[in-house]
Design an enzyme around this catalytic site. Structure first.
Site, PDB file in Angstrom:
ATOM      1  N   ARG A  62      12.120 -36.018 -20.268  1.00 30.97           N
ATOM      2  CA  ARG A  62      11.630 -34.811 -20.963  1.00 30.97           C
ATOM      3  C   ARG A  62      12.798 -33.901 -21.334  1.00 30.97           C
ATOM      4  NH1 ARG A  62       6.628 -31.593 -19.904  1.00 30.97           N
ATOM      5  NH2 ARG A  62       6.655 -31.756 -22.160  1.00 30.97           N
ATOM      6  N   ASP A  92       9.422 -25.533 -21.917  1.00 28.85           N
ATOM      7  CA  ASP A  92      10.448 -26.176 -22.751  1.00 28.85           C
ATOM      8  C   ASP A  92      11.631 -25.291 -23.127  1.00 28.85           C
ATOM      9  OD1 ASP A  92       9.326 -24.568 -24.797  1.00 28.85           O
ATOM     10  OD2 ASP A  92       8.063 -26.206 -25.525  1.00 28.85           O
ATOM     11  N   HIS A 107       4.474 -21.177 -15.902  1.00 28.79           N
ATOM     12  CA  HIS A 107       4.530 -22.498 -15.278  1.00 28.79           C
ATOM     13  C   HIS A 107       5.955 -22.975 -15.003  1.00 28.79           C
ATOM     14  CE1 HIS A 107       0.197 -23.314 -16.884  1.00 28.79           C
ATOM     15  NE2 HIS A 107       0.220 -22.553 -15.802  1.00 28.79           N
ATOM     16  N   CYS A 118      17.675 -24.658   0.780  1.00 28.88           N
ATOM     17  CA  CYS A 118      18.439 -23.411   0.593  1.00 28.88           C
ATOM     18  C   CYS A 118      17.590 -22.322  -0.062  1.00 28.88           C
ATOM     19  CB  CYS A 118      19.650 -23.624  -0.298  1.00 28.88           C
ATOM     20  SG  CYS A 118      20.697 -24.969   0.158  1.00 28.88           S
ATOM     21  N   CYS A 134      21.131 -31.101  -4.226  1.00 26.96           N
ATOM     22  CA  CYS A 134      21.818 -29.837  -3.975  1.00 26.96           C
ATOM     23  C   CYS A 134      23.117 -30.122  -3.202  1.00 26.96           C
ATOM     24  CB  CYS A 134      20.862 -28.970  -3.137  1.00 26.96           C
ATOM     25  SG  CYS A 134      21.535 -27.382  -2.640  1.00 26.96           S
ATOM     26  N   GLY A 173      -1.942 -21.692 -29.535  1.00 27.76           N
ATOM     27  CA  GLY A 173      -1.764 -23.099 -29.181  1.00 27.76           C
ATOM     28  C   GLY A 173      -2.006 -23.448 -27.732  1.00 27.76           C
ATOM     29  N   GLU A 201      -8.142 -25.937 -33.518  1.00 27.67           N
ATOM     30  CA  GLU A 201      -9.442 -26.377 -32.988  1.00 27.67           C
ATOM     31  C   GLU A 201     -10.092 -25.287 -32.164  1.00 27.67           C
ATOM     32  OE1 GLU A 201      -8.935 -30.006 -30.808  1.00 27.67           O
ATOM     33  OE2 GLU A 201      -7.801 -30.888 -32.482  1.00 27.67           O
TER      34      GLU A 201
HETATM   35  P1  OAD Z   1      -2.890 -28.337 -24.071  1.00 27.41           P
HETATM   36  O1  OAD Z   1      -2.288 -29.653 -24.415  1.00 27.41           O
HETATM   37  O2  OAD Z   1      -3.972 -28.315 -23.050  1.00 27.41           O
HETATM   38  O3  OAD Z   1      -3.480 -27.656 -25.393  1.00 27.41           O
HETATM   39  C1  OAD Z   1      -2.733 -27.576 -26.570  1.00 27.41           C
HETATM   40  C2  OAD Z   1      -3.520 -26.813 -27.603  1.00 27.41           C
HETATM   41  O4  OAD Z   1      -2.710 -26.667 -28.766  1.00 27.41           O
HETATM   42  C3  OAD Z   1      -4.818 -27.529 -28.077  1.00 27.41           C
HETATM   43  O5  OAD Z   1      -5.912 -26.611 -27.974  1.00 27.41           O
HETATM   44  C4  OAD Z   1      -4.523 -27.895 -29.533  1.00 27.41           C
HETATM   45  O6  OAD Z   1      -5.694 -27.805 -30.354  1.00 27.41           O
HETATM   46  C5  OAD Z   1      -3.517 -26.830 -29.905  1.00 27.41           C
HETATM   47  N1  OAD Z   1      -2.598 -27.213 -31.014  1.00 27.41           N
HETATM   48  C6  OAD Z   1      -2.168 -28.449 -31.379  1.00 27.41           C
HETATM   49  N2  OAD Z   1      -1.329 -28.371 -32.416  1.00 27.41           N
HETATM   50  C7  OAD Z   1      -1.206 -27.057 -32.735  1.00 27.41           C
HETATM   51  C8  OAD Z   1      -0.466 -26.329 -33.737  1.00 27.41           C
HETATM   52  N3  OAD Z   1       0.323 -26.935 -34.619  1.00 27.41           N
HETATM   53  N4  OAD Z   1      -0.600 -24.977 -33.761  1.00 27.41           N
HETATM   54  C9  OAD Z   1      -1.401 -24.346 -32.867  1.00 27.41           C
HETATM   55  N5  OAD Z   1      -2.110 -24.971 -31.916  1.00 27.41           N
HETATM   56  C10 OAD Z   1      -2.023 -26.312 -31.843  1.00 27.41           C
HETATM   57  O7  OAD Z   1      -1.668 -27.345 -23.671  1.00 27.41           O
HETATM   58  P2  OAD Z   1      -1.710 -25.990 -22.815  1.00 27.41           P
HETATM   59  O8  OAD Z   1      -2.922 -25.194 -23.094  1.00 27.41           O
HETATM   60  O9  OAD Z   1      -0.400 -25.353 -23.034  1.00 27.41           O
HETATM   61  O10 OAD Z   1       1.369 -27.271 -17.327  1.00 27.41           O
HETATM   62  O11 OAD Z   1      -1.787 -26.568 -21.342  1.00 27.41           O
HETATM   63  C11 OAD Z   1      -1.695 -25.713 -20.231  1.00 27.41           C
HETATM   64  C12 OAD Z   1      -0.879 -26.330 -19.122  1.00 27.41           C
HETATM   65  O12 OAD Z   1      -1.382 -27.624 -18.816  1.00 27.41           O
HETATM   66  C13 OAD Z   1       0.577 -26.566 -19.495  1.00 27.41           C
HETATM   67  O13 OAD Z   1       1.379 -25.425 -19.249  1.00 27.41           O
HETATM   68  C14 OAD Z   1       0.988 -27.714 -18.635  1.00 27.41           C
HETATM   69  C15 OAD Z   1      -0.282 -28.545 -18.599  1.00 27.41           C
HETATM   70  O14 OAD Z   1      -0.508 -29.247 -17.420  1.00 27.41           O
HETATM   71  C16 OAD Z   1       2.648 -27.494 -16.918  1.00 27.41           C
HETATM   72  O15 OAD Z   1       3.502 -27.995 -17.616  1.00 27.41           O
HETATM   73  C17 OAD Z   1       2.985 -27.071 -15.555  1.00 27.41           C
END
Ligand code: OAD
Length: 225
Positions: A62, A92, A107, A118, A134, A173, A201
């Site tokens: 990643r 990211d 997150h 540590c 570490c 998003g 969506e």
């Molecule tokens: P998701 O993958 O659950 O949702 C992504 C959202 O982005 C969806 O509702 C899509 O419809 C929308 N989407 C896709 N393309 C888009 C675009 N071009 N413009 C705007 N929206 C768009 O991601 P998160 O809601 O961020 O945790 O997920 C929440 C957490 O779940 C993340 O922080 C992650 C994951 O487990 C960790 O990494 C710790």
């Protein structure tokens, strides 16, 4: 139409969909990271305790992948709004690379590591990381809030404070299914803020928002300028 210029205390609440236009896959839905990888093997403390090398291989990949991506216009528009607070679920670092400061990373970050022994947390931009251990010999761990982890209390408090003060919340998003992050839009609405959802969506939180903009993050944010 809601215009960013008409508000004084703006909070952007962002998720993986904001980085989709940079080529970073989202987590859920078609092509989502958790469709391909089982988080129980790659993104929880138990997986790390079982096989830290395997979890690091995943996170190193990643790192390599995201290091080769660039922030997009959505990140740049957000960074250009003076005085706005950015609360992100993304790990990211693309907000910061676009110029946003003081980003509240609910997150955690792919670009920090911490040592359980540590207790030190260190920025580390290497992709792949040069040492997974570490100086004390203990495995370093990505400073990410994995499944079943607690959110950082200070970060959550700062996010709650910003939301309680905002007059406009722009959610960009996110599917809104991961709690407690997904509670934040409700808090803004309870405080009487205008709340906009940007997402191509409908989501489970859509009915809560005062306005929903259906389209990509960069296009809809540009419309709000
Ligand atoms: P998701 O993958 O659950 O949702 C992504 C959202 O982005 C969806 O509702 C899509 O419809 C929308 N989407 C896709 N393309 C888009 C675009 N071009 N413009 C705007 N929206 C768009 O991601 P998160 O809601 O961020 O945790 O997920 C929440 C957490 O779940 C993340 O922080 C992650 C994951 O487990 C960790 O990494 C710790």
């Amino acid at each position: 139409m809601i215009r960013l210029n008409d508000f004084r205390r703006i909070v952007f609440f962002t998720g993986a969909g904001l980085s989709a236009e940079s080529g970073v896959p989202t987590y859920r839905g078609k092509g989502g990271l958790w469709e391909e990888y089982d988080y129980r093997e790659y993104a929880c403390q138990r997986a790390f305790d079982r096989d830290p090398g395997k979890v690091w291989d995943f996170h190193d990949e990643r790192r390599r992948f995201i290091a080769a991506r660039e922030p997009n216009d959505g990140h740049r528009i957000i960074a250009s709004v003076p005085g706005a607070t950015v609360i992100t679920q993304n790990i990211d670092g693309l907000h910061q690379r676009a110029g946003s400061a003081g980003v509240l990373e609910l997150h955690g970050s792919l670009w920090r590591v911490r040592c359980a022994r540590c207790g030190t947390v260190t920025e580390n931009p290497e992709a792949p990381i040069r040492s997974r251990r570490c100086a004390c010999g203990t495995w370093l761990r990505p400073d990410i809030v994995w499944f079943e982890d607690m959110l950082d209390v200070e970060t959550m408090r700062a996010a709650g404070d910003a939301i309680a003060r905002c007059d406009l919340l722009v959610s960009v998003g996110t599917s809104g299914v991961v709690y407690p992050a997904a509670d934040l839009p409700r808090l803004a609405l309870a405080r009487g803020a205008v709340a906009v959802e940007i997402n191509p969506e409908e989501t489970s939180l859509s009915p809560l928002y005062t306005h929903c903009l259906r389209g990509s993050a960069s296009e809809m944010l540009a419309r709000m300028l």
